[in-house]
Write a protein that holds these residues in place. Sequence first.
Motif, mmCIF file in Angstrom:
data_model
loop_
_atom_site.group_PDB
_atom_site.id
_atom_site.type_symbol
_atom_site.label_atom_id
_atom_site.label_comp_id
_atom_site.label_asym_id
_atom_site.label_seq_id
_atom_site.Cartn_x
_atom_site.Cartn_y
_atom_site.Cartn_z
ATOM 1 N N TYR A 18 -46.485 -16.553 -20.362
ATOM 2 C CA TYR A 18 -45.659 -17.650 -19.849
ATOM 3 C C TYR A 18 -46.516 -17.977 -18.569
ATOM 4 N N TRP B 11 -41.729 -25.632 -20.856
ATOM 5 C CA TRP B 11 -42.383 -24.364 -20.586
ATOM 6 C C TRP B 11 -43.791 -24.109 -21.319
ATOM 7 N N LYS C 184 -43.499 -23.830 -15.859
ATOM 8 C CA LYS C 184 -42.387 -24.896 -16.402
ATOM 9 C C LYS C 184 -42.534 -26.248 -15.663
#
Length: 194
Positions: free
Chosen positions: A159, A152, A162
């Motif tokens: 974020y 990740w 991934k």
Amino acid sequence: MKKLLSLLTLIIALQFNTATAQQQFIVNGVEIPRTLEFKGKTMSLNGVGQRSKFWTELYVQALYLTILSEDAKEILDSNTEMAISLHITSGLISSKKLSKALAKGMEKSVGEDGIQKFSKELEELEVLLSTEETKTGDVFELTFNPLDESLWITKNKDYKGKIKGYEFKKAFYGIWLSDNPVDKGLKEDLLGKY
């Protein structure tokens, strides 16, 4: 009375140590937290060091593990949560230079033949690192999640995506922890062998 005094001294000492225990510390002007949280798991700082090239400090790096270890092979083979944080300290690091440096580091780690099987993952990595320009002060966290066997990527706690693959994770962490790392001194630092 002597036992009571000893007990009181111990309690005061424990409270003092707990109250003054650092949650983070400073390395080359960068605040490094002692722990990272990921999906309800706490990872502890295993080691920290800095990467320099041609007398230029590029980034401060920290390795976080759920079980601390000085054994690089054990860490690479582990199928538990772990994270590498990169704290960018140089304006010379751009997104493109960072992804190229990581690809070169992987090639050094796994060899020219080995790198071929990760070409798709390296392209994904370049895209994820390039969603916005990289600048001094940016922090990347590259965390292995054993539940979906993927790496990740976050930048400044956002974020980015991934990349699947346990073997990719081993090759990626091998940049710093393999038998042929990009910087042997940094490897020792990440393993906590100061």
